[in-house]
Write a protein that holds these residues in place. Structure first.
Motif, PDB file in Angstrom:
ATOM      1  N   UNK A  35      55.076  13.383   1.023  1.00 18.85           N
ATOM      2  CA  UNK A  35      55.984  13.852  -0.017  1.00 18.85           C
ATOM      3  C   UNK A  35      56.180  15.344  -0.018  1.00 18.85           C
ATOM      4  N   UNK A  36      56.969  15.765  -1.002  1.00 17.72           N
ATOM      5  CA  UNK A  36      57.283  17.177  -1.178  1.00 17.72           C
ATOM      6  C   UNK A  36      57.037  17.569  -2.629  1.00 17.72           C
ATOM      7  N   UNK A  37      56.422  18.717  -2.799  1.00 21.59           N
ATOM      8  CA  UNK A  37      56.231  19.336  -4.100  1.00 21.59           C
ATOM      9  C   UNK A  37      56.863  20.721  -4.031  1.00 21.59           C
ATOM     10  N   UNK A  38      57.059  21.319  -5.199  1.00 21.92           N
ATOM     11  CA  UNK A  38      57.572  22.685  -5.221  1.00 21.92           C
ATOM     12  C   UNK A  38      56.978  23.461  -6.381  1.00 21.92           C
ATOM     13  N   UNK A  46      55.323  21.030  -9.163  1.00 25.21           N
ATOM     14  CA  UNK A  46      55.921  19.759  -9.577  1.00 25.21           C
ATOM     15  C   UNK A  46      56.269  18.911  -8.364  1.00 25.21           C
ATOM     16  N   UNK A  47      56.199  17.615  -8.563  1.00 27.49           N
ATOM     17  CA  UNK A  47      56.583  16.688  -7.505  1.00 27.49           C
ATOM     18  C   UNK A  47      58.097  16.674  -7.373  1.00 27.49           C
ATOM     19  N   UNK A  48      58.563  16.638  -6.147  1.00 30.74           N
ATOM     20  CA  UNK A  48      59.996  16.564  -5.869  1.00 30.74           C
ATOM     21  C   UNK A  48      60.374  15.154  -5.428  1.00 30.74           C
ATOM     22  N   UNK A  49      59.683  14.659  -4.412  1.00 26.65           N
ATOM     23  CA  UNK A  49      59.981  13.332  -3.873  1.00 26.65           C
ATOM     24  C   UNK A  49      58.797  12.849  -3.068  1.00 26.65           C
ATOM     25  N   UNK A  50      58.599  11.536  -3.075  1.00 21.18           N
ATOM     26  CA  UNK A  50      57.545  10.928  -2.275  1.00 21.18           C
ATOM     27  C   UNK A  50      58.100   9.700  -1.574  1.00 21.18           C
ATOM     28  N   UNK A  61      63.512  13.594 -11.583  1.00 21.34           N
ATOM     29  CA  UNK A  61      64.828  13.510 -12.198  1.00 21.34           C
ATOM     30  C   UNK A  61      65.753  14.676 -11.827  1.00 21.34           C
ATOM     31  N   UNK A  62      65.252  15.924 -11.775  1.00 22.75           N
ATOM     32  CA  UNK A  62      66.167  17.042 -11.480  1.00 22.75           C
ATOM     33  C   UNK A  62      66.823  16.978 -10.097  1.00 22.75           C
ATOM     34  N   UNK A  93      58.320  25.206  -1.295  1.00 24.48           N
ATOM     35  CA  UNK A  93      58.223  23.760  -1.136  1.00 24.48           C
ATOM     36  C   UNK A  93      57.032  23.430  -0.242  1.00 24.48           C
ATOM     37  N   UNK A  94      56.210  22.506  -0.720  1.00 27.60           N
ATOM     38  CA  UNK A  94      55.006  22.103  -0.005  1.00 27.60           C
ATOM     39  C   UNK A  94      55.103  20.638   0.412  1.00 27.60           C
ATOM     40  N   UNK A  95      54.678  20.390   1.621  1.00 30.24           N
ATOM     41  CA  UNK A  95      54.599  19.028   2.144  1.00 30.24           C
ATOM     42  C   UNK A  95      53.202  18.483   1.880  1.00 30.24           C
TER      43      UNK A  95
END
Length: 117
Positions: A35-38, A46-50, A61-62, A93-95
Motif C-alpha cells: 500500500x501507500x501512505x502519505x 494517513x493511509x492512501x490506498x492498499x 475517501x479523499x 508518499x510512503x510505500x
C-alpha cells in the motif's frame, strides 16, 4: 528483510498526473498486502490506498475516483496512479509491504509529491 524503493514523485501542477512505483527486494518468500501512505507537513500519517495479493483494493475517501492502486506480483511491485491532483495531495508518499510468513510491515524511504496551484 524487505527493502522497498519508491520512485515517480515530483512537482506537478494541479489537475496533473503522476505515477508512483515501489519495488520490493530482499529475503522473503511472499508479500501479502501492499500500500501507500502519505504525510503532509504538520499532519499525521494517513493511509492512501492498499491492495491485497489477490487484488482487493481499498482507498481513502479523499482520493477515491482519482487514484488507482495496482500491483505486479511477479515483480513484487506496487503502483499508484494519481490523476486530477490537488494541492492538498502534496505530501511525502510512503510505500508499505507486509510479509506473509510473519505479518511484519516494511516501509520505503518516501518520495515527495508536490502539487502547485
Amino acid at each position: 528483510q524487505v527493502q522497498l524503493v519508491e520512485s515517480g514523485g515530483g512537482l506537478v501542477q494541479a489537475g496533473g498526473s503522476l505515477r508512483l512505483s515501489c519495488a520490493a527486494s530482499g529475503s522473503y518468500s511472499r508479500l501479502s498486502a501492499m500500500g501507500w501512505y502519505r504525510q503532509a507537513p504538520g499532519k499525521q500519517l494517513e493511509s492512501v490506498a492498499t491492495i491485497t495479493r489477490g487484488g482487493s483494493m481499498n482507498y481513502a475517501d479523499p482520493v477515491k475516483g482519482r487514484f488507482t492502486i495496482s500491483r505486479d506480483n511477479a515483480k513484487d511491485t506496487v503502483y499508484l496512479q494519481m490523476n486530477s491532483l490537488k494541492p492538498e495531495d502534496t505530501a511525502v508518499y510512503y510505500c508499505t509491504a507486509r510479509t506473509v510468513v510473519n505479518g511484519r510491515d516494511y516501509w520505503g524511504q518516501g518520495t515527495q509529491v508536490t502539487v502547485s496551484s
